[in-house]
Each structure stands twice: as C-alpha cells, then as structure tokens.
Design a protein around this motif. Structure first.
Motif, mmCIF file in Angstrom:
data_model
loop_
_atom_site.group_PDB
_atom_site.id
_atom_site.type_symbol
_atom_site.label_atom_id
_atom_site.label_comp_id
_atom_site.label_asym_id
_atom_site.label_seq_id
_atom_site.Cartn_x
_atom_site.Cartn_y
_atom_site.Cartn_z
ATOM 1 N N LEU A 205 -53.655 -74.260 9.095
ATOM 2 C CA LEU A 205 -54.768 -73.375 8.757
ATOM 3 C C LEU A 205 -54.402 -71.900 8.891
ATOM 4 O O LEU A 205 -54.841 -71.067 8.096
ATOM 5 C CB LEU A 205 -55.966 -73.680 9.649
ATOM 6 C CG LEU A 205 -56.653 -75.026 9.399
ATOM 7 C CD1 LEU A 205 -57.626 -75.332 10.518
ATOM 8 C CD2 LEU A 205 -57.377 -75.028 8.063
ATOM 9 N N LEU A 206 -53.608 -71.558 9.890
ATOM 10 C CA LEU A 206 -53.209 -70.158 10.088
ATOM 11 C C LEU A 206 -52.029 -69.776 9.211
ATOM 12 O O LEU A 206 -51.920 -68.626 8.778
ATOM 13 C CB LEU A 206 -52.871 -69.923 11.562
ATOM 14 C CG LEU A 206 -54.055 -69.918 12.526
ATOM 15 C CD1 LEU A 206 -53.574 -69.930 13.976
ATOM 16 C CD2 LEU A 206 -54.945 -68.702 12.286
ATOM 17 N N LYS B 48 -47.704 -65.770 13.288
ATOM 18 C CA LYS B 48 -46.937 -64.597 13.723
ATOM 19 C C LYS B 48 -47.896 -63.499 14.217
ATOM 20 O O LYS B 48 -47.637 -62.848 15.248
ATOM 21 C CB LYS B 48 -46.094 -64.076 12.561
ATOM 22 C CG LYS B 48 -45.259 -62.827 12.863
ATOM 23 C CD LYS B 48 -44.183 -63.121 13.907
ATOM 24 C CE LYS B 48 -43.136 -62.014 13.989
ATOM 25 N NZ LYS B 48 -43.705 -60.689 14.260
ATOM 26 N N TRP B 49 -48.977 -63.295 13.477
ATOM 27 C CA TRP B 49 -49.991 -62.298 13.876
ATOM 28 C C TRP B 49 -50.573 -62.657 15.235
ATOM 29 O O TRP B 49 -50.700 -61.804 16.118
ATOM 30 C CB TRP B 49 -51.085 -62.256 12.809
ATOM 31 C CG TRP B 49 -52.345 -61.538 13.195
ATOM 32 C CD1 TRP B 49 -52.517 -60.195 13.335
ATOM 33 C CD2 TRP B 49 -53.620 -62.142 13.482
ATOM 34 N NE1 TRP B 49 -53.819 -59.910 13.685
ATOM 35 C CE2 TRP B 49 -54.510 -61.078 13.776
ATOM 36 C CE3 TRP B 49 -54.089 -63.447 13.497
ATOM 37 C CZ2 TRP B 49 -55.853 -61.318 14.097
ATOM 38 C CZ3 TRP B 49 -55.414 -63.683 13.814
ATOM 39 C CH2 TRP B 49 -56.275 -62.618 14.110
ATOM 40 N N LEU B 50 -50.914 -63.930 15.436
ATOM 41 C CA LEU B 50 -51.486 -64.366 16.704
ATOM 42 C C LEU B 50 -50.487 -64.204 17.848
ATOM 43 O O LEU B 50 -50.840 -63.759 18.946
ATOM 44 C CB LEU B 50 -51.917 -65.830 16.587
ATOM 45 C CG LEU B 50 -52.688 -66.425 17.766
ATOM 46 C CD1 LEU B 50 -53.980 -65.654 18.023
ATOM 47 C CD2 LEU B 50 -52.994 -67.895 17.515
ATOM 48 N N GLU B 51 -49.244 -64.517 17.582
ATOM 49 C CA GLU B 51 -48.198 -64.365 18.602
ATOM 50 C C GLU B 51 -48.024 -62.902 18.997
ATOM 51 O O GLU B 51 -47.929 -62.566 20.177
ATOM 52 C CB GLU B 51 -46.877 -64.930 18.080
ATOM 53 C CG GLU B 51 -45.734 -64.840 19.079
ATOM 54 C CD GLU B 51 -44.428 -65.395 18.537
ATOM 55 O OE1 GLU B 51 -43.470 -65.487 19.313
ATOM 56 O OE2 GLU B 51 -44.381 -65.728 17.334
ATOM 57 N N ASP B 52 -47.999 -62.031 17.985
ATOM 58 C CA ASP B 52 -47.822 -60.601 18.253
ATOM 59 C C ASP B 52 -48.996 -60.026 19.041
ATOM 60 O O ASP B 52 -48.802 -59.197 19.953
ATOM 61 C CB ASP B 52 -47.667 -59.829 16.944
ATOM 62 C CG ASP B 52 -46.342 -60.112 16.244
ATOM 63 O OD1 ASP B 52 -45.433 -60.663 16.899
ATOM 64 O OD2 ASP B 52 -46.227 -59.811 15.042
ATOM 65 N N GLY C 129 -47.479 -63.943 22.639
ATOM 66 C CA GLY C 129 -46.993 -65.322 22.644
ATOM 67 C C GLY C 129 -47.680 -66.212 23.663
ATOM 68 O O GLY C 129 -47.214 -67.325 23.919
ATOM 69 N N LYS C 130 -48.801 -65.757 24.219
ATOM 70 C CA LYS C 130 -49.468 -66.515 25.284
ATOM 71 C C LYS C 130 -50.591 -67.418 24.782
ATOM 72 O O LYS C 130 -51.168 -68.180 25.557
ATOM 73 C CB LYS C 130 -50.026 -65.558 26.333
ATOM 74 C CG LYS C 130 -48.949 -64.755 27.071
ATOM 75 C CD LYS C 130 -49.578 -63.817 28.074
ATOM 76 C CE LYS C 130 -48.508 -63.000 28.818
ATOM 77 N NZ LYS C 130 -49.120 -62.049 29.785
ATOM 78 N N ALA C 131 -50.930 -67.312 23.495
ATOM 79 C CA ALA C 131 -52.038 -68.109 22.964
ATOM 80 C C ALA C 131 -51.684 -69.590 22.946
ATOM 81 O O ALA C 131 -50.570 -69.965 22.581
ATOM 82 C CB ALA C 131 -52.396 -67.642 21.560
ATOM 83 N N ARG C 132 -52.628 -70.407 23.346
ATOM 84 C CA ARG C 132 -52.476 -71.853 23.308
ATOM 85 C C ARG C 132 -53.442 -72.413 22.268
ATOM 86 O O ARG C 132 -54.623 -72.070 22.263
ATOM 87 C CB ARG C 132 -52.762 -72.469 24.684
ATOM 88 C CG ARG C 132 -51.775 -72.019 25.752
ATOM 89 C CD ARG C 132 -50.361 -72.543 25.445
ATOM 90 N NE ARG C 132 -49.370 -72.033 26.396
ATOM 91 C CZ ARG C 132 -48.581 -70.993 26.161
ATOM 92 N NH1 ARG C 132 -48.688 -70.336 25.000
ATOM 93 N NH2 ARG C 132 -47.711 -70.600 27.055
ATOM 94 N N ALA D 145 -57.925 -71.039 19.741
ATOM 95 C CA ALA D 145 -56.795 -70.396 20.426
ATOM 96 C C ALA D 145 -57.310 -69.602 21.610
ATOM 97 O O ALA D 145 -58.264 -68.818 21.488
ATOM 98 C CB ALA D 145 -56.035 -69.487 19.472
ATOM 99 N N ARG D 146 -56.691 -69.807 22.776
ATOM 100 C CA ARG D 146 -57.037 -69.064 23.982
ATOM 101 C C ARG D 146 -55.764 -68.788 24.772
ATOM 102 O O ARG D 146 -54.811 -69.568 24.700
ATOM 103 C CB ARG D 146 -57.988 -69.867 24.878
ATOM 104 C CG ARG D 146 -59.364 -70.124 24.322
ATOM 105 C CD ARG D 146 -60.165 -71.010 25.240
ATOM 106 N NE ARG D 146 -61.461 -71.366 24.679
ATOM 107 C CZ ARG D 146 -62.212 -72.363 25.129
ATOM 108 N NH1 ARG D 146 -61.795 -73.094 26.155
ATOM 109 N NH2 ARG D 146 -63.370 -72.630 24.574
#
Length: 232
Positions: A42-43, A49-53, A57-60, A99-100
């Motif tokens: 979906l992402l 990459k956007w979420l990681e940045d 890199g802490k999103a689960r 994502a959290r």
C-alpha cells in the motif's frame, strides 16, 4: 464404573489436550495477524522510504486486515445494499496499515483504512460543514476525488484527515452502485510530523490504486500516481 483416572492416564490426556490447544492457538494467531506485506504494498517503495526518513527507521508496521479481508468486507456490505434503503448505513472499514514508533501510543500513528463510503461520489465535500470547517475537495478524474481537512472534534481535533473516493462497480449490484457507494480510503498521520498535503495524498493515491486493482472493479477506475498540480 470407576470415576477416577490413573495418574499416567491423566497425564496423557493433559499432554494431548495441551498439544491440541497449542495447535489451535498457532492457527488462530496466524489467521489474526496478517504479515506486513500489505503495508509494504500500500505504501510502495517511495512511501516506505518517506516513512523511514520521517521516523528515523523506528516505525513498526501492523496489518489488522489484509487486502483479501478488506475486499471480502467491502463486497459483503455493498452486496447487502439496495437503492431503496433508507437511514444511515453502518459500514465497517478495514484497517489495512498501521504504523507506530511506540506500539502502545495511539496518539502518534499513521493509519490507512478502506471501506464503503457513507457519502455518494457526487457529494459536495468542499461545502462548509455545520462546524464551520471547510474541507478541500480535488477532483482527479471522473472516477477519483480527493478530500482533506481538519478534524473538528474528539481526541484528534485539529489533525488533518486525508480521504480518497473511488467509483468501484461490484458485479451484480444495482445500477449506479459505484456512484452511491464508492470506495472510501482514509489516511490519518500524527506520526511523521509532515504537514504537506501533496505528500500524504500521493501516498493515499498509491494505496487506492492497489486497493481498486485488488477489488476487481468492473468499471476499471483509473487511479493516477500523483494528485493534480493544484495540490501543494
């Protein structure tokens, strides 16, 4: 007739029962916990990459409903609808990606949900609401529109909510079903700190194409990769 088991017999029964329970627990767990591949799909690469940045890199990632489950829910609810129905429907939406960075903190999360829309595709979403807030509506094409605006009540008051509406004709449903009950996708983000509408609506459009393709819409809606240039 003897009512008491010997110690050996009781031990065998308990061990057997424990094995059966463990097998059932494993089966239940595997059914209740879809893997994260739905979020990845979906992402997309750019969204991940956007979420990681944005989160270091802490999103689960967590998936409560995979695409197969979301499709089944959508079909079941839409197939039970009829144009003669009155009153407010009680549609359910599938949480297809969550994502959290802290799994216990609902106040900081990115959530994507999909399901039947309570509003028809023709609804003028850009009109001022009873609370005085005005959502921004962007028509993408004849099958897709985007809406975003601030929530006005509840624990997330002030948070910008992003929505996408996609006409999706389900086989065997009444005429104009795709207009009266389109797919509604929702993206809410209190996790990344990014305030840009364009980046969020781009992520949402990517997910909407994945969902529309997996739902096998008869009308084959065209969902573009980017929102119109007017969206900043």
């Amino acid at each position: 007739m003897k009512r008491h088991l010997t110690l050996a017999a009781a031990t065998v029964l308990l061990l057997g029962a424990g094995a059966c329970t463990a097998d059932k627990d494993k089966e239940k767990e595997s059914q209740a916990a879809p893997d994260d591949s739905t979020c990845n799909e979906l992402l997309g690469d750019a969204g991940l990459k956007w979420l990681e940045d944005r989160t270091g890199g802490k999103a689960r990632l967590k998936v409560e409903d995979d695409l197969k489950s979301a499709r089944s829910q959508f079909y079941r609810q839409v197939e039970n609808w009829g144009p003669e129905d009155t009153g407010v429907p009680t549609f359910q939406r599938a949480t297809v990606c969550l994502a959290r960075t802290d799994v216990t903190d609902m106040r900081k999360q990115l959530e994507i949900r999909y399901g039947p829309s309570y509003s028809s595709f023709d609804t003028a979403f850009g009109e001022p609401s009873t609370t005085g807030e005005k959502a921004i509506e962007t028509v993408v094409n004849s099958d897709v529109k985007l809406v975003h605006g601030k929530e006005t009540r509840g624990m997330f008051k002030g948070r910008v909510h992003y929505r996408v509406y996609v006409k999706c004709k389900i086989p065997g449903t009444p005429a104009r079903q795709e207009n009266e009950i389109p797919i509604e996708g929702e993206l809410a983000d209190t996790l990344t700190g990014d305030t840009g509408a364009r980046v969020h609506l781009t992520r949402l459009l990517h997910s909407a194409k994945v969902v529309a393709d997996s739902f096998d819409c008869e009308n084959k809606p065209v969902v573009p990769a980017q929102p119109p240039a007017s969206v900043k």
